[in-house]
Design an enzyme around this catalytic site. Structure first.
Site, PDB file in Angstrom:
ATOM      1  N   ASN A 121     -80.625  29.456 -43.615  1.00  0.00           N
ATOM      2  CA  ASN A 121     -81.398  28.858 -42.529  1.00  0.00           C
ATOM      3  C   ASN A 121     -82.094  30.012 -41.813  1.00  0.00           C
ATOM      4  O   ASN A 121     -81.456  30.790 -41.105  1.00  0.00           O
ATOM      5  CB  ASN A 121     -80.491  28.079 -41.568  1.00  0.00           C
ATOM      6  CG  ASN A 121     -81.268  27.460 -40.407  1.00  0.00           C
ATOM      7  OD1 ASN A 121     -82.191  28.061 -39.868  1.00  0.00           O
ATOM      8  ND2 ASN A 121     -80.880  26.261 -40.003  1.00  0.00           N
ATOM      9  N   ASN A 168     -84.526  29.832 -39.518  1.00  0.00           N
ATOM     10  CA  ASN A 168     -84.923  29.546 -38.133  1.00  0.00           C
ATOM     11  C   ASN A 168     -86.365  29.984 -37.867  1.00  0.00           C
ATOM     12  O   ASN A 168     -86.647  30.706 -36.917  1.00  0.00           O
ATOM     13  CB  ASN A 168     -83.961  30.209 -37.150  1.00  0.00           C
ATOM     14  CG  ASN A 168     -84.122  29.681 -35.735  1.00  0.00           C
ATOM     15  OD1 ASN A 168     -84.832  28.717 -35.505  1.00  0.00           O
ATOM     16  ND2 ASN A 168     -83.462  30.316 -34.778  1.00  0.00           N
ATOM     17  N   GLU A 224     -84.949  25.092 -42.178  1.00  0.00           N
ATOM     18  CA  GLU A 224     -85.583  25.255 -40.867  1.00  0.00           C
ATOM     19  C   GLU A 224     -86.759  26.235 -40.962  1.00  0.00           C
ATOM     20  O   GLU A 224     -86.885  27.174 -40.180  1.00  0.00           O
ATOM     21  CB  GLU A 224     -84.573  25.687 -39.802  1.00  0.00           C
ATOM     22  CG  GLU A 224     -84.984  25.233 -38.415  1.00  0.00           C
ATOM     23  CD  GLU A 224     -83.914  25.453 -37.342  1.00  0.00           C
ATOM     24  OE1 GLU A 224     -84.222  25.143 -36.177  1.00  0.00           O
ATOM     25  OE2 GLU A 224     -82.801  25.913 -37.660  1.00  0.00           O
ATOM     26  N   ASP A 252     -77.800  23.888 -44.554  1.00  0.00           N
ATOM     27  CA  ASP A 252     -77.218  23.806 -43.215  1.00  0.00           C
ATOM     28  C   ASP A 252     -76.800  22.363 -42.985  1.00  0.00           C
ATOM     29  O   ASP A 252     -77.635  21.487 -42.810  1.00  0.00           O
ATOM     30  CB  ASP A 252     -78.268  24.256 -42.190  1.00  0.00           C
ATOM     31  CG  ASP A 252     -77.768  24.168 -40.754  1.00  0.00           C
ATOM     32  OD1 ASP A 252     -76.626  23.729 -40.538  1.00  0.00           O
ATOM     33  OD2 ASP A 252     -78.545  24.529 -39.849  1.00  0.00           O
ATOM     34  N   ASN A 293     -74.885  21.411 -40.458  1.00  0.00           N
ATOM     35  CA  ASN A 293     -74.700  21.182 -39.021  1.00  0.00           C
ATOM     36  C   ASN A 293     -73.347  20.541 -38.706  1.00  0.00           C
ATOM     37  O   ASN A 293     -73.212  19.764 -37.759  1.00  0.00           O
ATOM     38  CB  ASN A 293     -75.849  20.345 -38.449  1.00  0.00           C
ATOM     39  CG  ASN A 293     -76.980  21.216 -37.929  1.00  0.00           C
ATOM     40  OD1 ASN A 293     -76.767  22.078 -37.081  1.00  0.00           O
ATOM     41  ND2 ASN A 293     -78.180  21.009 -38.450  1.00  0.00           N
ATOM     42  N   ASP A 343     -80.377  33.289 -36.582  1.00  0.00           N
ATOM     43  CA  ASP A 343     -79.067  33.024 -35.978  1.00  0.00           C
ATOM     44  C   ASP A 343     -78.066  32.548 -37.029  1.00  0.00           C
ATOM     45  O   ASP A 343     -76.872  32.402 -36.735  1.00  0.00           O
ATOM     46  CB  ASP A 343     -79.167  32.023 -34.823  1.00  0.00           C
ATOM     47  CG  ASP A 343     -79.918  30.755 -35.164  1.00  0.00           C
ATOM     48  OD1 ASP A 343     -80.550  30.682 -36.247  1.00  0.00           O
ATOM     49  OD2 ASP A 343     -79.909  29.813 -34.338  1.00  0.00           O
ATOM     50  N   HIS A 344     -78.532  32.319 -38.235  1.00  0.00           N
ATOM     51  CA  HIS A 344     -77.681  32.046 -39.390  1.00  0.00           C
ATOM     52  C   HIS A 344     -77.718  33.262 -40.322  1.00  0.00           C
ATOM     53  O   HIS A 344     -78.611  34.105 -40.227  1.00  0.00           O
ATOM     54  CB  HIS A 344     -78.191  30.848 -40.195  1.00  0.00           C
ATOM     55  CG  HIS A 344     -78.149  29.537 -39.489  1.00  0.00           C
ATOM     56  ND1 HIS A 344     -77.294  28.516 -39.851  1.00  0.00           N
ATOM     57  CD2 HIS A 344     -78.887  29.054 -38.450  1.00  0.00           C
ATOM     58  CE1 HIS A 344     -77.502  27.463 -39.070  1.00  0.00           C
ATOM     59  NE2 HIS A 344     -78.464  27.782 -38.213  1.00  0.00           N
TER      60      HIS A 344
END
Length: 270
Positions: free
Chosen positions: A9, A11, A38, A162, A164, A259-260
């Site tokens: 991911n 982002n 993402e 991801d 989630n 952030d991943h």
């Protein structure tokens, strides 16, 4: 023959593509299949040197309901037999969340599964414990599950991305304080119970067992990554028909830029 797959991911593919950490990672040639989630961009918005990669075919799913949102991408050295974008169910199309490639040995899914959204507040502005997108999220998972189960009748399944959802308490640093937060709600975790009980193997746990402190996402707040206060919400699952083909599964937690961090899987077809 070994097939090496990786999932990240990012982002925002436009933002991450300007970072040296991503450039170094993306330049590698060790992966046969590279998946991203993402991406937050349509193909025409992605820099040409990122939209295509030498030696790979690329496939993109972009959100049409909201620009700069969601999105997935797959780069593959292996020529697929068939390519599908999105799930077949129209109710869960439009956000660019699924790229599905059919290979000779298996069906491959790259998914950016929905998050639960913001908490719903009452008339006094107090949280109700319910989240705006959890019903959509669970409906998406059900639609996905039904589809892969049908496909699995003819060929094994590999799915990354991801999700989630942190499945077990070991999969996040602070489980006790997150039981009422989306991503660790009992309803969400129950889907991964159902998924694994149906014979889908969490490849990282298959290889590493109950090894603690292994996460794939960290909040940008409060130096969470530096302190390893994270969640493991990015996965590679394979249907149990491929259990004996799992050669390795690992987390690339030394890779920065999002952030991943990336997660990887190696399958061996002898």
């Amino acid at each position: 023959m070994q097939i090496s797959l990786v999932s990240w991911n990012v982002n925002g593919i436009r933002a991450v593509s300007a970072k040296d950490e991503f450039k170094e990672w993306f330049a590698q040639d060790k992966y046969d299949v590279i998946s991203m989630q993402e991406t937050k961009a349509s193909v025409d918005q992605i820099p040409e040197h990122i939209a295509s990669k030498d030696g790979y075919s690329s496939y993109f799913a972009s959100s049409v309901v909201k620009k700069g949102y969601s999105g997935t991408a797959v780069y593959s050295k292996i020529q697929p037999l068939n390519v599908e974008i999105e799930l077949p169910d129209p109710a869960y199309q439009g956000e660019g969340r699924i790229v599905h490639l059919e290979f000779e040995q298996f069906h491959f899914f790259n998914g950016y599964f929905p998050n639960g959204g913001a908490e719903i507040e009452d008339e006094n502005g107090k949280g109700t414990g319910e989240f705006k997108r959890v019903p959509y999220k669970m409906g998406f998972f059900d639609s996905f599950f039904n589809y892969v189960q049908e496909l699995r009748k003819s060929k094994p399944i590999v799915v990354c991305g991801d999700f989630n959802i942190a499945h077990k308490e070991i999969d996040l640093a602070r489980p006790k304080t997150n039981t009422k937060n989306t991503g660790f709600l009992p309803l969400e975790r129950a889907f991964l119970d159902k998924f694994t009980q149906a014979g889908y193997i969490d490849t990282f746990r298959h290889v590493h067992g109950d090894k603690p402190d292994n996460y794939t996402w960290w909040s940008y707040k409060s130096r969470a990554r530096a302190n390893n206060v994270g969640w493991r919400i990015d996965y590679f699952f394979v249907s149990e028909e491929l259990k004996d083909n799992i050669a390795d599964a690992y987390i690339e937690n030394e890779v920065y830029g999002s952030d991943h961090c990336p997660v990887a899987l190696v399958l061996d077809f002898k």
